[in-house]
Write a protein that holds these residues in place. Structure first.
Motif, PDB file in Angstrom:
ATOM      1  N   ILE A 151       0.847  -1.198   0.000  1.00  0.00           N
ATOM      2  CA  ILE A 151       0.000   0.000   0.000  1.00  0.00           C
ATOM      3  C   ILE A 151       0.878   1.240   0.000  1.00  0.00           C
ATOM      4  N   LEU A 152       1.895   1.254   0.855  1.00  0.00           N
ATOM      5  CA  LEU A 152       2.848   2.363   0.888  1.00  0.00           C
ATOM      6  C   LEU A 152       3.631   2.446  -0.415  1.00  0.00           C
ATOM      7  N   GLY A 153       4.050   1.289  -0.945  1.00  0.00           N
ATOM      8  CA  GLY A 153       4.822   1.287  -2.176  1.00  0.00           C
ATOM      9  C   GLY A 153       4.054   1.847  -3.357  1.00  0.00           C
ATOM     10  N   GLY A 154       2.758   1.561  -3.427  1.00  0.00           N
ATOM     11  CA  GLY A 154       1.943   2.109  -4.506  1.00  0.00           C
ATOM     12  C   GLY A 154       1.809   3.608  -4.413  1.00  0.00           C
ATOM     13  N   ILE A 155       1.623   4.118  -3.204  1.00  0.00           N
ATOM     14  CA  ILE A 155       1.494   5.568  -3.003  1.00  0.00           C
ATOM     15  C   ILE A 155       2.801   6.273  -3.353  1.00  0.00           C
ATOM     16  N   MET A 156       3.928   5.705  -2.922  1.00  0.00           N
ATOM     17  CA  MET A 156       5.228   6.310  -3.211  1.00  0.00           C
ATOM     18  C   MET A 156       5.500   6.329  -4.716  1.00  0.00           C
ATOM     19  N   ALA A 157       5.062   5.298  -5.415  1.00  0.00           N
ATOM     20  CA  ALA A 157       5.244   5.275  -6.861  1.00  0.00           C
ATOM     21  C   ALA A 157       4.404   6.354  -7.526  1.00  0.00           C
ATOM     22  N   ASP A 158       3.179   6.538  -7.055  1.00  0.00           N
ATOM     23  CA  ASP A 158       2.289   7.561  -7.607  1.00  0.00           C
ATOM     24  C   ASP A 158       2.858   8.959  -7.430  1.00  0.00           C
ATOM     25  N   LYS A 159       3.416   9.230  -6.249  1.00  0.00           N
ATOM     26  CA  LYS A 159       3.746  10.601  -5.868  1.00  0.00           C
ATOM     27  C   LYS A 159       5.209  10.974  -6.067  1.00  0.00           C
ATOM     28  N   VAL A 160       6.130  10.001  -5.964  1.00  0.00           N
ATOM     29  CA  VAL A 160       7.550  10.347  -5.878  1.00  0.00           C
ATOM     30  C   VAL A 160       8.412   9.616  -6.905  1.00  0.00           C
ATOM     31  N   LEU A 161       8.303   8.293  -6.971  1.00  0.00           N
ATOM     32  CA  LEU A 161       9.303   7.483  -7.666  1.00  0.00           C
ATOM     33  C   LEU A 161       8.955   7.141  -9.106  1.00  0.00           C
ATOM     34  N   GLY A 162       7.686   7.123  -9.447  1.00  0.00           N
ATOM     35  CA  GLY A 162       7.276   6.512 -10.702  1.00  0.00           C
ATOM     36  C   GLY A 162       7.309   4.998 -10.544  1.00  0.00           C
ATOM     37  N   TYR A 163       6.642   4.307 -11.441  1.00  0.00           N
ATOM     38  CA  TYR A 163       6.505   2.858 -11.259  1.00  0.00           C
ATOM     39  C   TYR A 163       7.801   2.118 -11.550  1.00  0.00           C
ATOM     40  N   ARG A 164       8.526   2.564 -12.581  1.00  0.00           N
ATOM     41  CA  ARG A 164       9.799   1.913 -12.883  1.00  0.00           C
ATOM     42  C   ARG A 164      10.821   2.169 -11.782  1.00  0.00           C
ATOM     43  N   GLY A 165      10.840   3.382 -11.262  1.00  0.00           N
ATOM     44  CA  GLY A 165      11.753   3.684 -10.168  1.00  0.00           C
ATOM     45  C   GLY A 165      11.441   2.860  -8.932  1.00  0.00           C
ATOM     46  N   LEU A 189       7.320   8.717 -13.732  1.00  0.00           N
ATOM     47  CA  LEU A 189       6.494   9.523 -12.834  1.00  0.00           C
ATOM     48  C   LEU A 189       5.614  10.477 -13.635  1.00  0.00           C
ATOM     49  N   GLY A 190       4.314  10.449 -13.358  1.00  0.00           N
ATOM     50  CA  GLY A 190       3.385  11.353 -14.014  1.00  0.00           C
ATOM     51  C   GLY A 190       2.985  10.943 -15.414  1.00  0.00           C
ATOM     52  N   GLY A 222      -0.797   3.258  -9.100  1.00  0.00           N
ATOM     53  CA  GLY A 222      -0.200   2.034  -8.580  1.00  0.00           C
ATOM     54  C   GLY A 222      -0.660   1.729  -7.177  1.00  0.00           C
ATOM     55  N   ALA A 223      -1.195   2.723  -6.479  1.00  0.00           N
ATOM     56  CA  ALA A 223      -1.583   2.511  -5.090  1.00  0.00           C
ATOM     57  C   ALA A 223      -2.693   1.492  -4.961  1.00  0.00           C
TER      58      ALA A 223
END
Length: 644
Positions: free
Chosen positions: A79-93, A212-213, A228-229
């Motif tokens: 759940i945290l990983g999906g949020i971080m991908a949405d907001k900060v890292l992007g899915y590949r990151g 990201l984005g 991704g969240a």
């Protein structure tokens, strides 16, 4: 349409009619699942194995409680990983960060010290949170402008998941149990590292997908941002054969005409809560696969096969090993043909991983084929009754007036005959060194070692080889875990077709069938346990009871797991779908924690009512929950307000 940001590969450059990027994701996910399930297959076995055998000698209670904490947290961090991908890292990151953390986690486990072991588990938990939800989201973005092919794409991706889980349990389990725990944990880490490298070196094939984005452009020209969240995968058996797609990672809220009334929304959310609650009973029992069922396989199952049983197992295990490897190697060859010019170094990393995995598989099969049994004899000290010895010593002291030991200067010895298995040929009449892994004066599990290695063990013997016996095989305790993946692949298409007929039941009934079938699986283990004495620490019941158990468990899983997240996505309004997925996975996390926690009472319960009583608990609870759901079917269907 085709552009740099949202590529659609020309038909002649596609692999089996799909985007080449799908197969890069396929292999990356395959090696991640290889590492995850390979490590999970070893965790409890390593903790409870004897110190002399390289394990930690933990009690079953402590080992299963740690398993509870680990598996519970594994289902919270995505759940945290999906949020971080949405907001900060992007899915590949996020995928790369997760892969790196898990690689470091496996490497840390391989050192087997207390501090590195716990650090390793923590890194695996965090890494899974970043990796798991986001690689699946990239698959969805890859097909944003080709929705009609998305279900088929997730079917292929799903095969990578199960192939990885299957091979990880099979090969890491073999290496860990037969060669050494560090090697098993390390092997899982090596393939996680190769998965990370192949993904990093092949990213150019995705264009801007997964960054990201990034906003995926659909075939109609509409731009949509995929979150991704809410794309967290719950289990490895989401059934992509079902149409519409029931895969956790493809689950999207249905298109709804008009605004639903608050009462309808409330009722549907209550249904989500009810279904989430009942999944706790399912996964609490199902996840005994990595806990109490693993202990049952290790200590209570007759895993030594001789004669025709030995031959049958070797043949079946060979086919089970080589067939999946041959299929995925064929997929790899096609990927090479179409993408080597574009991502050569990524392809080389994938190729290296397959050279290694074939070598390990062939070594395993050769080891099993060449392992033979030998009768050996060696001398052990005669056991002395301590109470009797004390009385004799006291009597001699009274008679002689001197305190003297009862045992003679040369302790009385007796010859024992045992059987030992060896992959290297032993000559009749030769001397070998053996050690007692359980330190039971020669009555425990024996292992052949070199003279130098023998000095490291407290209980060691020089043995004489008497004769070669008929061939024997000892089935690794971790081997039974592969049955789940095998039965999924075998039966998922059948269930998919069944759900498309008039026999397709409602969601509550499907859940109920899943729970009841799960309970019947534990009923099979309970029947097998009926001959085991109360409080016994070991036994040798037929392995078929475990085979039947995993069959029923998988059939139950195919009834419940594929539909669960699909119904969450259908019932929740679009603005709340992320929250409802969070509720669902929180329930799954609770279930996984309860699985380990309740399983940790295996010794206490079996001492009071026997193992049959312990497994009857897991028989009764799911079946009772299933019957309650059937009773509630009418009410739940009404509260779904037309959602099918």
């Amino acid at each position: 349409m085709s552009d740099a940001a949202n590529p659609t590969t020309a038909p002649e450059d596609q692999v089996f009619g799909h985007e080449p990027g799908l197969f890069l994701l396929f292999f990356t996910e395959m090696w991640e699942r290889f590492s995850y399930y390979g490590m999970r297959a070893l965790l409890v076995l390593f903790l409870v194995s004897e110190i002399a055998g390289g394990g930690w000698g933990w009690s079953r209670e402590d080992a299963l409680y740690l398993y509870a904490i680990y598996t519970g947290l594994v289902y919270l961090t995505p759940i945290l990983g999906g949020i971080m991908a949405d907001k900060v890292l992007g899915y590949r990151g996020a995928v790369l960060l997760g892969a790196l953390l898990m690689t470091l986690g496996h490497a840390s486990l391989a050192f087997e010290t207390a501090s590195t072991f716990y650090i390793g588990l923590g890194l695996l938990i965090l890494g899974n949170g970043f990796f798991k939800p986001n690689i699946s989201t990239i698959v969805g973005q890859l097909y944003a402008n080709n929705a009609e092919r998305k279900d088929a794409a997730y079917t292929i991706f799903y095969m990578g998941i199960n192939a990885g889980a299957f091979l990880g349990i099979l090969l890491c389990g073999f290496v860990g149990e037969q060669i050494g725990w560090s090697y098993g944990f390390g092997l899982a880490g090596i393939f996680m590292l190769l998965g990370m490298i192949m993904f990093q070196l092949g990213q150019s094939i995705f264009g801007e997908i997964g960054t990201l984005g990034y906003k995926a452009e659909t075939a109609g020209g509409t731009q949509v941002e995929v979150s991704g969240a809410t794309a967290v995968t719950g289990t490895e058996t989401e059934n992509p054969f079902q149409s519409p797609s029931a895969d956790a990672d493809t689950a999207k809220p249905p298109v709804k005409i008009g605004e639903e009334s608050p009462d309808v929304i409330r009722d549907r959310l209550i249904v989500v809560g009810i279904l989430s609650f009942f999944t706790i009973f399912f996964w609490m029992a199902f996840e005994q696969a990595g806990g109490s069922l693993t202990i049952f396989a290790k200590d209570y199952t007759q895993r030594v096969l001789t004669g025709s049983a030995h031959t049958t197992f070797v043949v079946v295990n060979t086919l089970l090993t080589l067939a999946p490897l041959a299929i995925v190697t064929y997929v790899l060859a096609n990927l090479f043909q179409k993408t080597f010019a574009k991502i050569p170094y990524s392809n080389l990393a994938i190729g290296l991983s397959f050279v290694m995995i074939w070598a390990i598989a062939i070594y395993m099969l050769s080891y099993q084929f060449n392992t033979k049994s030998y009768e050996i004899t060696f001398m052990v000290p005669v056991e002395v009754d301590e109470a009797e010895a004390a009385m004799l010593k006291q009597a001699e002291t009274i008679l002689t007036g001197e305190s003297s030991p009862i045992v003679a200067s040369e302790q009385e010895m007796t010859e024992v005959m045992r059987t030992i298995r060896s992959a290297s040929a032993l000559e009749e009449g030769s001397e070998i060194y053996v050690v007692d892994m359980e330190q039971k004066a020669g009555q425990g599990k024996l292992k052949k070692v070199t003279k130098e290695q023998a000095d490291e063990y407290a209980t060691k013997f020089v043995a004489n080889v008497v004769r070669e016996k008929q061939s024997e095989t000892e089935v690794p305790a971790s081997w039974f875990g592969i049955l789940n993946s095998f039965f999924i692949i075998a039966f998922a298409p059948l269930f998919s077709k069944l759900w498309e007929t008039r026999l397709n039941p409602s969601a509550p009934v499907k859940f109920a069938l899943g729970l009841i079938l799960l309970g019947l699986g534990f009923g099979a283990v309970a029947i097998g346990s009926s001959t085991i004495e109360t409080g016994a620490e070991s036994a040798s019941v037929s392995l078929w009871w475990l085979v039947f158990a995993y069959l029923f468990h998988t059939l139950g899983e195919l009834c419940l797991s594929p539909v669960g997240l699909s119904y969450v996505s259908k019932l929740a309004p679009a603005k709340l779908v992320g929250l409802m997925f969070g509720v669902w996975f929180f329930a799954t996390a609770i279930a996984n924690y309860l699985a380990g926690w309740t399983g940790s009472y295996i010794d206490q319960i079996s001492e009071q009512i026997g193992l049959v009583g312990f497994f009857l608990i897991y028989t009764a609870i799911p079946i009772a929950a299933g019957l309650v759901l059937i009773a509630l079917n009418g009410m739940i269907k009404k509260m779904m307000h037309g959602i099918e």
